[in-house]
Scaffold this active site. Sequence first.
Site, PDB file in Angstrom:
ATOM      1  N   GLU A  29       4.967  23.052   6.153  1.00 44.00           N
ATOM      2  CA  GLU A  29       4.221  22.961   4.888  1.00 44.00           C
ATOM      3  C   GLU A  29       4.884  21.941   3.989  1.00 44.00           C
ATOM      4  OE1 GLU A  29       3.586  26.409   2.484  1.00 44.00           O
ATOM      5  OE2 GLU A  29       2.946  27.679   4.159  1.00 44.00           O
ATOM      6  N   GLU A  56      -8.189  26.575  -2.489  1.00 39.51           N
ATOM      7  CA  GLU A  56      -8.514  27.972  -2.187  1.00 39.51           C
ATOM      8  C   GLU A  56      -8.629  28.764  -3.486  1.00 39.51           C
ATOM      9  OE1 GLU A  56      -6.102  29.476   1.303  1.00 39.51           O
ATOM     10  OE2 GLU A  56      -5.228  27.469   1.095  1.00 39.51           O
ATOM     11  N   LYS A  60      -6.567  32.269  -4.447  1.00 40.84           N
ATOM     12  CA  LYS A  60      -5.114  32.394  -4.393  1.00 40.84           C
ATOM     13  C   LYS A  60      -4.595  32.803  -5.770  1.00 40.84           C
ATOM     14  CE  LYS A  60      -2.435  30.278  -1.722  1.00 40.84           C
ATOM     15  NZ  LYS A  60      -1.523  29.343  -1.044  1.00 40.84           N
ATOM     16  N   GLU A 115      -1.564  26.659  -7.454  1.00 34.39           N
ATOM     17  CA  GLU A 115      -1.757  27.365  -6.180  1.00 34.39           C
ATOM     18  C   GLU A 115      -3.176  27.216  -5.646  1.00 34.39           C
ATOM     19  OE1 GLU A 115       0.342  29.204  -4.091  1.00 34.39           O
ATOM     20  OE2 GLU A 115       1.836  28.101  -5.264  1.00 34.39           O
TER      21      GLU A 115
END
Length: 461
Positions: free
Chosen positions: A262, A316, A319, A325
């Site tokens: 990541e 997303e 999240k 985030e």
Amino acid sequence: MASPLTFFFFLMLLSFSASSSEAGSIGVNYGRVANDLPPPSKVVELLKTQGLNRVKLYDTDSDVLTAFANSGIKVVVAMPNELLSSAAADQSFTDAWVQANISAYHPATQIEAIAVGNEVFANNYTNYLVPAMKNLQASLTKLNLDKDIKISSPIALSALQTSYPTSSGSFKPELVEPVIKPMLDLLRQTGSYLMINAYPFFAYAANSDTISLDYALFKENPGVVDSGNGLRYTNLLDAQIDAVFAAMSALKYDDVKITVTETGWPSKGDSNEIGAGEDNAASYNGNLIKRVLTGNGTPLKPNDPLNVYLFALFNENQKPGPTSERNYGLFYPSEQKVYDIPLTNVNATAGVGKSQVPVSGNGSTTSYKGQTWCVASAHAGEEKLQGALDYACGEGGADCTPIQQGATCYHPNTLEAHASYAFNSYYQKKSRASGTCDFGGAAYVVTQPPRYGTCEFPTGY
């Protein structure tokens, strides 16, 4: 144009080409903590059009694994943290898990690794990790899958006690004997690699008064010289990776390799999230991709290619946490890019169909049917570029007539533009054979036509 290439430099260049590492690979994390994402079948097509052939998941969802079958895309799956205690306690659990979640899909779905948990040291699953990994490895062996599929576990940089200067990198003492050493032993025995999650964004946001933004974004900067080993670092990610290498070296595990599972940069954040923003995200990910595709390793491991999974494929919306985030995505759920950067993985030529890449910044795509070009790396440095250019136009036999003064490709009159033309001419004359777009790490392959003024780069001779 430069002076003629000396025989001595020619030998040096051949040495660079022989010893330099191949280009690393670019993959992407496909998280699904959202209620507005396209179906997995659409995601597979999106990855294909971007030339990406590696994806990392956070579970073993049946619909997702089925969608990737026969796609030519290699998949890393995950065993969630919540299952580690059961996996550690009983191999019959891992036998059943592997049969249901791996054997049922592989090899049609090319599962190449299992991420056992995620950042477990930060989530109180530490004691279960190595026993779970060992049981999973035994289950893979029992089912004759151990040659195809590696076992590892992504660790956060918070597992380090020290990371600066890079050469002083060390693991937290309380982790070393119980888990780090036995995990690295297992990785060594199975020929696997350590997965790390590394985010220069967090380090910059917390230390923006002392860390240069250009250093964090792979932009031109003076660099930082490590006081312990004398190596110069020109970007923060390299320094973070080498801090982990230094920590492993201190424990005598120099031979275990690393994959960055990541890394990314948010395109939006809260007011206190310093550095978050679309321009910085585009710079970080765009420059990172170029850096990976040069084939150069880190200063401490220059011949080991960087293999990186970008975080993340989509924004997303479910999240939790700060605004950042929900804004790490390269794409909106509509499949439109958040910002326009090429996501070319030059190693992804097999099994992914036609390479389609955005042109002119308008979101449209043009198919180039697998055509590739060779261009100069801006990170190679003037001396290496000049020497490689001299070789390509001299002994290499490239057609450099168009970059002579007054000719069609003389403008822009820059070393990078001229070297790119010469490298591509050499590459095309060599029928785009593997290894002919390298020049000691001074060049890399792209799947969209290079843009230098009005000059057109040939695709064959």
